[in-house]
Scaffold this active site. Structure first.
Site, PDB file in Angstrom:
ATOM      1  N   LEU A   1      54.942  36.604  46.558  1.00  0.00           N
ATOM      2  CA  LEU A   1      53.388  36.652  47.112  1.00  0.00           C
ATOM      3  C   LEU A   1      52.994  35.636  48.038  1.00  0.00           C
ATOM      4  CD1 LEU A   1      51.577  38.951  44.747  1.00  0.00           C
ATOM      5  CD2 LEU A   1      52.532  39.738  46.850  1.00  0.00           C
TER       6      LEU A   1
ATOM      7  N   HIS B   1      37.925  41.695  34.037  1.00  0.00           N
ATOM      8  CA  HIS B   1      37.725  40.574  33.629  1.00  0.00           C
ATOM      9  C   HIS B   1      36.914  39.791  34.584  1.00  0.00           C
ATOM     10  CE1 HIS B   1      39.729  40.430  29.916  1.00  0.00           C
ATOM     11  NE2 HIS B   1      40.799  41.228  30.317  1.00  0.00           N
TER      12      HIS B   1
ATOM     13  N   LYS C   1      40.233  37.381  40.634  1.00  0.00           N
ATOM     14  CA  LYS C   1      39.908  38.859  40.892  1.00  0.00           C
ATOM     15  C   LYS C   1      38.818  39.077  41.594  1.00  0.00           C
ATOM     16  CE  LYS C   1      43.973  40.583  39.409  1.00  0.00           C
ATOM     17  NZ  LYS C   1      44.876  41.252  40.498  1.00  0.00           N
TER      18      LYS C   1
ATOM     19  N   GLY D   1      50.520  43.382  41.993  1.00  0.00           N
ATOM     20  CA  GLY D   1      51.408  42.247  42.095  1.00  0.00           C
ATOM     21  C   GLY D   1      50.562  40.926  41.801  1.00  0.00           C
TER      22      GLY D   1
ATOM     23  N   TYR E   1      41.778  33.783  35.726  1.00  0.00           N
ATOM     24  CA  TYR E   1      42.245  35.003  36.117  1.00  0.00           C
ATOM     25  C   TYR E   1      40.947  35.886  36.609  1.00  0.00           C
ATOM     26  CZ  TYR E   1      43.951  39.871  35.544  1.00  0.00           C
ATOM     27  OH  TYR E   1      44.198  41.241  35.974  1.00  0.00           O
TER      28      TYR E   1
ATOM     29  N   GLY F   1      54.456  46.047  33.731  1.00  0.00           N
ATOM     30  CA  GLY F   1      54.264  47.384  32.627  1.00  0.00           C
ATOM     31  C   GLY F   1      53.481  48.486  33.730  1.00  0.00           C
TER      32      GLY F   1
END
Length: 269
Positions: free
Chosen positions: A55, A116, A143, A75, A139, A17
């Site tokens: 990746l 997050h 990060k 990505g 997730y 998106g």
């Protein structure tokens, strides 16, 4: 006016998106925009190159990075879910990206981190980049790893990185939480442009948000980047309030900055 600071710029996650929202915008930042994703998303347009790559495939990532001067890395897995895919795309995949950048002399990366990373701070807190990570999900953990990995590659190899903790980037806020976290597509592009063109980036953490009256994040430590948002969630406030009910303050989704991510899962590997 946006400066074409790089001859060839790589955008990963181009089929997603935000990748789609940035595809035309980023052409103002370079002579050639190289687009990559793991899935086919159609042919290249003028002044574009397309290189498909998983990746987790180090050789494919190496080829993807060769010949570019800077990377905008969107990505990877962008939502909470099973750890296996997150491990492959967001952890191994990011290592592959930075190794390729090191080998090919790419010295500036804009890394799409996430709000997050700090999702377990409360919505009554205001934090800046010095606040310790409090991930709200696997997730978010991936990060946080990415921010640490990029710091290592800066300290060891001098690769400058902006870790952009993207809030909620959509055409407009969907709910009351997003009145604090919203980032317009145009402001996202302004932020990435600032990261690509500031004279000295170093290793920086910047919260990706528009000029919202309600906010949980303070960008005082990122002034050297020169990001000045021009949009605001405030114009949507009345409409958001009209279509949503008051939050249940006993619900963790309303207590913590991460919203629904704090209660997502558990998931199988």
């Amino acid at each position: 006016m946006t400066i074409k600071a790089h001859q060839r710029l790589l955008l990963t996650g181009a089929a997603g998106g935000l990748g789609q929202a940035l595809r035309e915008r980023l052409k103002a930042n370079c002579e050639v925009l190289r687009l990559s994703d793991r899935v086919d998303f159609g042919p290249a347009a003028a002044d574009e190159e397309i290189m498909l790559a998983d990746l987790a495939d180090a050789q494919a990532v190496d080829a993807m990075v060769q010949g570019v001067q800077a990377i905008v890395h969107l990505g990877g897995v962008s939502v909470e879910g099973p750890f296996g895919p997150i491990l492959q795309a967001n952890i191994l995949g990011l290592y592959n990206l930075y190794e390729a950048a090191r080998l090919h002399g790419v010295m500036r990366v804009v890394f799409a981190s996430s709000n997050h990373v700090t999702g377990f701070y409360r919505q009554c807190d205001t934090i800046d980049a010095s606040a310790p990570p409090r991930p709200d999900s696997l997730y978010g953990v991936s990060k946080a790893f990415g921010e640490d990995l990029s710091r290592f590659y800066f300290d060891r190899y001098g690769i400058e990185t902006a870790c952009v903790r993207i809030g909620s980037s959509f055409p407009e806020p969907k709910d009351r939480r997003m009145l604090a976290t919203w980032l317009s597509f145009d402001d996202l592009h302004r932020l990435i442009t600032a990261c690509l063109t500031t004279p000295v980036l170093g290793h920086s953490i910047v919260f990706g948000m528009s000029d919202n009256a309600v906010t949980w994040w303070d960008n005082n430590q990122a002034r050297h980047i020169g990001y000045v948002p021009q949009d605001s969630s405030d114009v949507f406030r009345d409409a958001v309030y009209a279509r949503t009910s008051a939050p249940d303050l006993s619900d963790p989704v309303a207590q913590f900055q991460g919203g629904g991510f704090v209660v997502a899962g558990p998931f199988a590997f």
